[in-house]
Design a protein around this motif. Structure first.
Motif, PDB file in Angstrom:
ATOM      1  N   ASP A 168      -7.621  43.888  -7.999  1.00 22.20           N
ATOM      2  CA  ASP A 168      -9.039  44.219  -8.185  1.00 22.20           C
ATOM      3  C   ASP A 168      -9.899  42.948  -8.089  1.00 22.20           C
ATOM      4  OD1 ASP A 168     -10.656  46.596  -8.944  1.00 22.20           O
ATOM      5  OD2 ASP A 168     -11.301  45.264 -10.552  1.00 22.20           O
ATOM      6  N   LEU A 169      -9.412  41.875  -8.692  1.00 24.87           N
ATOM      7  CA  LEU A 169     -10.165  40.603  -8.651  1.00 24.87           C
ATOM      8  C   LEU A 169     -10.194  40.053  -7.217  1.00 24.87           C
ATOM      9  CD1 LEU A 169      -8.865  38.825 -11.908  1.00 24.87           C
ATOM     10  CD2 LEU A 169     -11.040  39.999 -11.573  1.00 24.87           C
ATOM     11  N   ILE A 170      -9.044  40.172  -6.522  1.00 27.41           N
ATOM     12  CA  ILE A 170      -8.995  39.696  -5.130  1.00 27.41           C
ATOM     13  C   ILE A 170      -9.975  40.517  -4.274  1.00 27.41           C
ATOM     14  CG2 ILE A 170      -7.482  39.533  -3.074  1.00 27.41           C
ATOM     15  CD1 ILE A 170      -5.149  38.987  -5.094  1.00 27.41           C
ATOM     16  N   GLY A 171     -10.095  41.806  -4.620  1.00 24.11           N
ATOM     17  CA  GLY A 171     -10.982  42.710  -3.878  1.00 24.11           C
ATOM     18  C   GLY A 171     -12.451  42.353  -3.994  1.00 24.11           C
ATOM     19  N   VAL A 178      -8.620  51.758   2.726  1.00 24.59           N
ATOM     20  CA  VAL A 178      -8.363  52.825   1.741  1.00 24.59           C
ATOM     21  C   VAL A 178      -6.931  52.773   1.210  1.00 24.59           C
ATOM     22  CG1 VAL A 178      -8.285  55.329   1.406  1.00 24.59           C
ATOM     23  CG2 VAL A 178     -10.138  54.323   2.671  1.00 24.59           C
ATOM     24  N   GLY A 179      -5.973  52.402   2.078  1.00 25.97           N
ATOM     25  CA  GLY A 179      -4.575  52.324   1.633  1.00 25.97           C
ATOM     26  C   GLY A 179      -4.412  51.283   0.532  1.00 25.97           C
ATOM     27  N   THR A 180      -5.037  50.133   0.718  1.00 22.86           N
ATOM     28  CA  THR A 180      -4.910  49.069  -0.304  1.00 22.86           C
ATOM     29  C   THR A 180      -5.657  49.459  -1.580  1.00 22.86           C
ATOM     30  OG1 THR A 180      -4.853  47.513   1.529  1.00 22.86           O
ATOM     31  CG2 THR A 180      -5.126  46.571  -0.664  1.00 22.86           C
ATOM     32  N   ILE A 181      -6.818  50.100  -1.417  1.00 22.18           N
ATOM     33  CA  ILE A 181      -7.549  50.550  -2.626  1.00 22.18           C
ATOM     34  C   ILE A 181      -6.687  51.561  -3.393  1.00 22.18           C
ATOM     35  CG2 ILE A 181      -9.627  51.701  -3.511  1.00 22.18           C
ATOM     36  CD1 ILE A 181     -11.108  50.775  -0.998  1.00 22.18           C
ATOM     37  N   GLY A 222      -4.413  60.269 -11.587  1.00 20.23           N
ATOM     38  CA  GLY A 222      -4.971  58.923 -11.800  1.00 20.23           C
ATOM     39  C   GLY A 222      -5.870  58.504 -10.647  1.00 20.23           C
ATOM     40  N   LEU A 223      -5.435  58.858  -9.441  1.00 20.90           N
ATOM     41  CA  LEU A 223      -6.239  58.498  -8.260  1.00 20.90           C
ATOM     42  C   LEU A 223      -7.541  59.310  -8.255  1.00 20.90           C
ATOM     43  CD1 LEU A 223      -5.426  56.321  -6.368  1.00 20.90           C
ATOM     44  CD2 LEU A 223      -4.377  57.986  -4.853  1.00 20.90           C
ATOM     45  N   ALA A 224      -7.425  60.601  -8.557  1.00 17.58           N
ATOM     46  CA  ALA A 224      -8.628  61.446  -8.623  1.00 17.58           C
ATOM     47  C   ALA A 224      -9.571  60.916  -9.710  1.00 17.58           C
ATOM     48  CB  ALA A 224      -8.234  62.892  -8.929  1.00 17.58           C
ATOM     49  N   PHE A 225      -9.000  60.493 -10.821  1.00 14.06           N
ATOM     50  CA  PHE A 225      -9.781  59.946 -11.929  1.00 14.06           C
ATOM     51  C   PHE A 225     -10.554  58.713 -11.457  1.00 14.06           C
ATOM     52  CE2 PHE A 225     -10.259  57.145 -15.586  1.00 14.06           C
ATOM     53  CZ  PHE A 225     -10.673  58.001 -16.590  1.00 14.06           C
ATOM     54  N   GLN A 226      -9.865  57.877 -10.679  1.00 18.01           N
ATOM     55  CA  GLN A 226     -10.499  56.642 -10.222  1.00 18.01           C
ATOM     56  C   GLN A 226     -11.581  56.924  -9.181  1.00 18.01           C
ATOM     57  OE1 GLN A 226      -9.874  53.637 -11.719  1.00 18.01           O
ATOM     58  NE2 GLN A 226     -11.756  53.184 -10.608  1.00 18.01           N
ATOM     59  N   VAL A 227     -11.327  57.908  -8.299  1.00 19.51           N
ATOM     60  CA  VAL A 227     -12.364  58.256  -7.314  1.00 19.51           C
ATOM     61  C   VAL A 227     -13.619  58.730  -8.053  1.00 19.51           C
ATOM     62  CG1 VAL A 227     -12.996  59.713  -5.360  1.00 19.51           C
ATOM     63  CG2 VAL A 227     -10.650  58.890  -5.544  1.00 19.51           C
ATOM     64  N   ILE A 249     -20.827  47.689  -7.183  1.00 16.54           N
ATOM     65  CA  ILE A 249     -21.664  47.184  -6.079  1.00 16.54           C
ATOM     66  C   ILE A 249     -22.049  45.732  -6.388  1.00 16.54           C
ATOM     67  CG2 ILE A 249     -23.844  47.462  -4.819  1.00 16.54           C
ATOM     68  CD1 ILE A 249     -23.701  50.480  -5.681  1.00 16.54           C
ATOM     69  N   ALA A 250     -22.445  45.486  -7.652  1.00 18.56           N
ATOM     70  CA  ALA A 250     -22.865  44.129  -8.036  1.00 18.56           C
ATOM     71  C   ALA A 250     -21.728  43.126  -7.819  1.00 18.56           C
ATOM     72  CB  ALA A 250     -23.319  44.125  -9.489  1.00 18.56           C
ATOM     73  N   ALA A 251     -20.470  43.592  -8.061  1.00 18.83           N
ATOM     74  CA  ALA A 251     -19.324  42.681  -7.908  1.00 18.83           C
ATOM     75  C   ALA A 251     -18.806  42.678  -6.472  1.00 18.83           C
ATOM     76  CB  ALA A 251     -18.208  43.100  -8.865  1.00 18.83           C
ATOM     77  N   ASN A 252     -19.460  43.446  -5.597  1.00 19.85           N
ATOM     78  CA  ASN A 252     -19.074  43.502  -4.182  1.00 19.85           C
ATOM     79  C   ASN A 252     -17.661  44.057  -3.979  1.00 19.85           C
ATOM     80  OD1 ASN A 252     -19.749  43.088  -1.524  1.00 19.85           O
ATOM     81  ND2 ASN A 252     -18.743  41.070  -1.431  1.00 19.85           N
ATOM     82  N   LYS A 253     -17.285  45.005  -4.837  1.00 20.54           N
ATOM     83  CA  LYS A 253     -15.916  45.554  -4.758  1.00 20.54           C
ATOM     84  C   LYS A 253     -15.799  46.627  -3.684  1.00 20.54           C
ATOM     85  CE  LYS A 253     -14.374  44.975  -9.486  1.00 20.54           C
ATOM     86  NZ  LYS A 253     -14.125  45.562 -10.789  1.00 20.54           N
ATOM     87  N   SER A 254     -14.620  46.669  -3.017  1.00 20.29           N
ATOM     88  CA  SER A 254     -14.342  47.802  -2.126  1.00 20.29           C
ATOM     89  C   SER A 254     -13.884  48.946  -3.020  1.00 20.29           C
ATOM     90  CB  SER A 254     -13.192  47.488  -1.170  1.00 20.29           C
ATOM     91  OG  SER A 254     -13.391  46.284  -0.497  1.00 20.29           O
ATOM     92  N   THR A 255     -14.600  50.065  -2.958  1.00 14.00           N
ATOM     93  CA  THR A 255     -14.218  51.235  -3.753  1.00 14.00           C
ATOM     94  C   THR A 255     -14.040  52.420  -2.807  1.00 14.00           C
ATOM     95  OG1 THR A 255     -16.462  52.050  -4.063  1.00 14.00           O
ATOM     96  CG2 THR A 255     -15.687  50.387  -5.643  1.00 14.00           C
ATOM     97  N   PHE A 256     -13.586  53.554  -3.369  1.00 14.66           N
ATOM     98  CA  PHE A 256     -13.462  54.755  -2.535  1.00 14.66           C
ATOM     99  C   PHE A 256     -14.838  55.148  -1.992  1.00 14.66           C
ATOM    100  CE2 PHE A 256      -9.569  55.203  -5.121  1.00 14.66           C
ATOM    101  CZ  PHE A 256      -8.661  55.349  -4.092  1.00 14.66           C
ATOM    102  N   VAL A 257     -15.875  54.954  -2.811  1.00 12.57           N
ATOM    103  CA  VAL A 257     -17.221  55.343  -2.371  1.00 12.57           C
ATOM    104  C   VAL A 257     -17.726  54.400  -1.282  1.00 12.57           C
ATOM    105  CG1 VAL A 257     -19.627  55.548  -3.100  1.00 12.57           C
ATOM    106  CG2 VAL A 257     -17.817  56.498  -4.525  1.00 12.57           C
ATOM    107  N   SER A 258     -17.543  53.073  -1.486  1.00 11.70           N
ATOM    108  CA  SER A 258     -18.066  52.135  -0.478  1.00 11.70           C
ATOM    109  C   SER A 258     -17.297  52.260   0.838  1.00 11.70           C
ATOM    110  CB  SER A 258     -18.014  50.695  -1.008  1.00 11.70           C
ATOM    111  OG  SER A 258     -16.677  50.239  -1.063  1.00 11.70           O
TER     112      SER A 258
END
Ligand code: GRG
Length: 302
Positions: A168-171, A178-181, A222-227, A249-258
């Motif tokens: 998560d920090l590297i992200g 999506v596979g890595t997320i 767990g994945l559904a929870f995270q999405v 968004i503030a941390a510039n993270k790749s998420t399922f939404v982004s």
């Protein structure tokens, strides 16, 4: 068969019961003290006892019911998994990680106390979880206790939650596909949920097919929870979630939404929940509450 409305009401009652029973257990495990190190215990209690949905304890309690486990045993395992979860939140909120000011609608532990106390409180919550599992009140059979300890250690460590947090920090510095997320979130969130679901099977000394079914259910859940967490991060009211909005968004993270966009992310969560429920077919109607909680994960606002 209950109507959808009755099923929702039954879930709400069962979740409220789980909150009460696990809170009672946690309260006993962390007594207040007049000792000089008392602030550590206060910070631990603050980190665990102020709010939270108790989803992971609920999964322990419900999975244990499938195997007719003594509730006094499953309650202790439910408390242990919540201790690990609470430690992860306390550490995740620290300035060196997410630097969050709000958690569960209240100042984070390092804001209410100080950073060093928050760090130590997290450490002590984590180690207390293992102390609880190792105690013979958790299960009379030492092989069961060792299996619980081993499974929780694997789920929380470098190949599980802590490894997921590292990804998560590297992200924050590189874009993930999506596979890595999905791998990151399985490690960060899914593996502790898998422990919670498998714990019932371990306590009940079940066979591998039942254990595997619960593990697979938990991974999809767990994945559904995270999405849904990613969706809530962009659209939920902080009054409901009890935490700041837009942190990803503030941390510039790749998420399922982004990565997928909100609509595709929601469709993926729905697909994962249906898949999660299918893993429970070997338990028949006995797992209806676990099916219901999967639907709750999709509709949650907090
Ligand atoms: C080991 C430092 C460290 C962190 C591990 C789990 C984790 C990584 C960090 C927690 C922060 C976070 C946002 C994780 C994603 C999973 C998640 C949505 C946690 C919040 O769980 P809920 O919604 O919280 O069940 P409550 O407050 O209801 O218990």
């Amino acid at each position: 068969m209950p109507s959808p409305r009755q099923a929702k009401e039954q879930l709400q009652t069962a979740m409220e019961d789980a909150v009460m029973s696990v809170n009672t257990a946690l309260d006993k495990l962390m007594p207040q003290t007049d000792l000089a190190e008392g602030p550590l215990f206060e910070a631990m209690r603050y980190g665990v006892l102020t709010g939270g949905k108790r989803l992971r304890p609920f999964l322990v309690i419900e999975s244990a019911k499938l195997f007719n486990v003594d509730p006094s045993c499953s309650r202790r395992v439910a408390a242990a998994v919540e201790l690990v979860h609470a430690y992860s939140l306390v550490h995740d909120d620290l300035p060196v990680m997410d630097n969050a000011a709000l958690r569960r609608g209240k100042p984070t532990v390092h804001k209410a106390y100080d950073e060093a106390t928050a760090l130590l409180a997290g450490d002590a919550l984590l180690t207390l979880a293992f102390e609880v599992l190792a105690d013979e009140n958790t299960h009379g059979d030492p092989r069961v206790r060792i299996e619980l300890l081993h499974t929780l250690a694997k789920a929380s460590g470098a190949h599980g939650m802590v490894g997921g947090q590292m990804l998560d920090l590297i992200g924050e510095k590189e874009a993930f596909d999506v596979g890595t997320i999905s791998r990151l979130q399985r490690m960060k969130t899914g593996m502790l949920m898998a422990f919670a679901c498998e714990a019932g099977a371990i306590l009940g000394k079940s066979g591998e097919p039942q254990r595997k079914a619960l593990r697979n259910y938990a991974y999809d859940l767990g994945l559904a929870f995270q999405v849904t967490d990613d969706i809530l991060d962009v659209e939920a009211d902080p009054q409901d979630t009890g935490k700041d909005k837009g942190k990803d968004i503030a941390a510039n993270k790749s998420t399922f939404v982004s990565t997928l966009g909100k609509e595709n992310a929601r469709a993926r969560a729905e697909m994962l929940v249906e898949q999660a429920k299918r893993h429970l077919h070997i338990f028949g109607e006995r797992a209806d509450m676990m099916r219901e909680v999967a639907d709750y994960v999709l509709s949650r606002r907090a």
